[in-house]
Design a protein around this motif. Sequence first.
Motif, PDB file in Angstrom:
ATOM      1  N   SER A  25     -15.610  -8.179  26.702  1.00  0.00           N
ATOM      2  CA  SER A  25     -16.533  -7.943  25.585  1.00  0.00           C
ATOM      3  C   SER A  25     -17.213  -6.577  25.721  1.00  0.00           C
ATOM      4  O   SER A  25     -17.635  -5.987  24.738  1.00  0.00           O
ATOM      5  CB  SER A  25     -17.588  -9.051  25.497  1.00  0.00           C
ATOM      6  OG  SER A  25     -18.500  -8.959  26.573  1.00  0.00           O
ATOM      7  N   LEU A  26     -17.283  -6.074  26.954  1.00  0.00           N
ATOM      8  CA  LEU A  26     -17.933  -4.772  27.165  1.00  0.00           C
ATOM      9  C   LEU A  26     -16.985  -3.597  26.931  1.00  0.00           C
ATOM     10  O   LEU A  26     -17.402  -2.441  26.975  1.00  0.00           O
ATOM     11  CB  LEU A  26     -18.509  -4.705  28.581  1.00  0.00           C
ATOM     12  CG  LEU A  26     -19.682  -5.676  28.817  1.00  0.00           C
ATOM     13  CD1 LEU A  26     -19.874  -5.928  30.301  1.00  0.00           C
ATOM     14  CD2 LEU A  26     -20.964  -5.140  28.205  1.00  0.00           C
ATOM     15  N   SER A  27     -15.709  -3.900  26.656  1.00  0.00           N
ATOM     16  CA  SER A  27     -14.724  -2.817  26.527  1.00  0.00           C
ATOM     17  C   SER A  27     -14.963  -1.961  25.288  1.00  0.00           C
ATOM     18  O   SER A  27     -14.450  -0.851  25.191  1.00  0.00           O
ATOM     19  CB  SER A  27     -13.301  -3.375  26.510  1.00  0.00           C
ATOM     20  OG  SER A  27     -13.120  -4.197  25.365  1.00  0.00           O
ATOM     21  N   PHE A  74     -17.395   5.004  22.987  1.00  0.00           N
ATOM     22  CA  PHE A  74     -18.700   5.676  22.919  1.00  0.00           C
ATOM     23  C   PHE A  74     -19.107   6.191  24.292  1.00  0.00           C
ATOM     24  O   PHE A  74     -19.835   5.524  25.022  1.00  0.00           O
ATOM     25  CB  PHE A  74     -19.769   4.706  22.402  1.00  0.00           C
ATOM     26  CG  PHE A  74     -19.410   4.054  21.098  1.00  0.00           C
ATOM     27  CD1 PHE A  74     -19.627   4.729  19.903  1.00  0.00           C
ATOM     28  CD2 PHE A  74     -18.833   2.801  21.069  1.00  0.00           C
ATOM     29  CE1 PHE A  74     -19.268   4.140  18.694  1.00  0.00           C
ATOM     30  CE2 PHE A  74     -18.468   2.204  19.860  1.00  0.00           C
ATOM     31  CZ  PHE A  74     -18.692   2.878  18.667  1.00  0.00           C
ATOM     32  N   PRO A  75     -18.607   7.382  24.647  1.00  0.00           N
ATOM     33  CA  PRO A  75     -18.830   7.906  26.006  1.00  0.00           C
ATOM     34  C   PRO A  75     -20.293   7.870  26.446  1.00  0.00           C
ATOM     35  O   PRO A  75     -20.575   7.634  27.624  1.00  0.00           O
ATOM     36  CB  PRO A  75     -18.327   9.348  25.914  1.00  0.00           C
ATOM     37  CG  PRO A  75     -17.342   9.330  24.786  1.00  0.00           C
ATOM     38  CD  PRO A  75     -17.816   8.291  23.812  1.00  0.00           C
ATOM     39  N   LEU A 108     -13.197   0.664  31.508  1.00  0.00           N
ATOM     40  CA  LEU A 108     -14.073   1.430  30.621  1.00  0.00           C
ATOM     41  C   LEU A 108     -13.708   2.906  30.552  1.00  0.00           C
ATOM     42  O   LEU A 108     -13.829   3.528  29.501  1.00  0.00           O
ATOM     43  CB  LEU A 108     -15.531   1.276  31.045  1.00  0.00           C
ATOM     44  CG  LEU A 108     -16.098  -0.122  30.873  1.00  0.00           C
ATOM     45  CD1 LEU A 108     -17.588  -0.118  31.102  1.00  0.00           C
ATOM     46  CD2 LEU A 108     -15.794  -0.703  29.503  1.00  0.00           C
ATOM     47  N   THR A 109     -13.263   3.456  31.678  1.00  0.00           N
ATOM     48  CA  THR A 109     -13.017   4.902  31.673  1.00  0.00           C
ATOM     49  C   THR A 109     -11.563   5.236  31.344  1.00  0.00           C
ATOM     50  O   THR A 109     -11.286   6.327  30.858  1.00  0.00           O
ATOM     51  CB  THR A 109     -13.385   5.543  33.033  1.00  0.00           C
ATOM     52  OG1 THR A 109     -12.691   4.838  34.064  1.00  0.00           O
ATOM     53  CG2 THR A 109     -14.885   5.457  33.295  1.00  0.00           C
ATOM     54  N   LYS A 165     -22.121   4.633  30.528  1.00  0.00           N
ATOM     55  CA  LYS A 165     -23.038   4.512  31.662  1.00  0.00           C
ATOM     56  C   LYS A 165     -23.911   3.255  31.554  1.00  0.00           C
ATOM     57  O   LYS A 165     -24.252   2.627  32.550  1.00  0.00           O
ATOM     58  CB  LYS A 165     -23.911   5.769  31.764  1.00  0.00           C
ATOM     59  CG  LYS A 165     -24.710   5.782  33.040  1.00  0.00           C
ATOM     60  CD  LYS A 165     -24.818   7.155  33.670  1.00  0.00           C
ATOM     61  CE  LYS A 165     -25.373   6.988  35.076  1.00  0.00           C
ATOM     62  NZ  LYS A 165     -26.406   7.963  35.384  1.00  0.00           N
ATOM     63  N   CYS A 166     -24.289   2.879  30.322  1.00  0.00           N
ATOM     64  CA  CYS A 166     -25.073   1.657  30.103  1.00  0.00           C
ATOM     65  C   CYS A 166     -24.311   0.450  30.658  1.00  0.00           C
ATOM     66  O   CYS A 166     -24.895  -0.462  31.234  1.00  0.00           O
ATOM     67  CB  CYS A 166     -25.332   1.427  28.617  1.00  0.00           C
ATOM     68  SG  CYS A 166     -26.178   2.778  27.785  1.00  0.00           S
ATOM     69  N   ALA A 167     -22.993   0.451  30.437  1.00  0.00           N
ATOM     70  CA  ALA A 167     -22.163  -0.686  30.836  1.00  0.00           C
ATOM     71  C   ALA A 167     -21.780  -0.660  32.311  1.00  0.00           C
ATOM     72  O   ALA A 167     -21.570  -1.703  32.925  1.00  0.00           O
ATOM     73  CB  ALA A 167     -20.895  -0.739  29.973  1.00  0.00           C
ATOM     74  N   THR A 168     -21.674   0.549  32.897  1.00  0.00           N
ATOM     75  CA  THR A 168     -21.184   0.621  34.277  1.00  0.00           C
ATOM     76  C   THR A 168     -22.307   0.640  35.321  1.00  0.00           C
ATOM     77  O   THR A 168     -22.054   0.382  36.494  1.00  0.00           O
ATOM     78  CB  THR A 168     -20.322   1.886  34.512  1.00  0.00           C
ATOM     79  OG1 THR A 168     -21.100   3.045  34.196  1.00  0.00           O
ATOM     80  CG2 THR A 168     -19.071   1.861  33.651  1.00  0.00           C
TER      81      THR A 168
END
Length: 155
Positions: free
Chosen positions: A118-120, A125-126, A97-98, A130-133
């Motif tokens: 799918s979350l990539s 969208f920075p 993600l980062t 945080k929502c994903a991690t």
Amino acid sequence: MELKELYQEIILDHAKNPRNKGKCEGYNHDAKAHNPLCGDKVHIFLNLDQDKNIKELSFEGEGCAISLASASILTDTLKGKDLSFTKKIISDFLKMLTHKTKITINSLSDDQITTINSLSGVQEFPMRIKCATMAWHTVLSALNEKVDNYGQLKR
Ligand code: ZN
């Protein structure tokens, strides 16, 4: 179907029907997190053996579709896994993600990798990263493990 649509479908499916929701049987570790930017909350419950291998895990939470899907996918991915797998996949996920790297674990099935990938989409969208991690960081804190800004694990 385009990959983007497939990813969207996976996220919506997990957000609407989260896997492993509630308190898992015999949990002996837990940790909570809150993302004030979006209002997401997550509480992770883990049943760990003495070597921190995950026998069971589950979550309770509320928030946006990304945060719920991410927690659901996380629990599906980590159930029954040992500590070294857990640390590797969390590190890979955070780096994906980062730093837009790929998941490198070869013990995962193609379906599992597609689900995680799918979350990539939040890479672009920075504000949503945080929502994903959040749930993945929460597992690390329940395990008392840490990562640096590059997703690298440290002791
Ligand atoms: Zn969110």
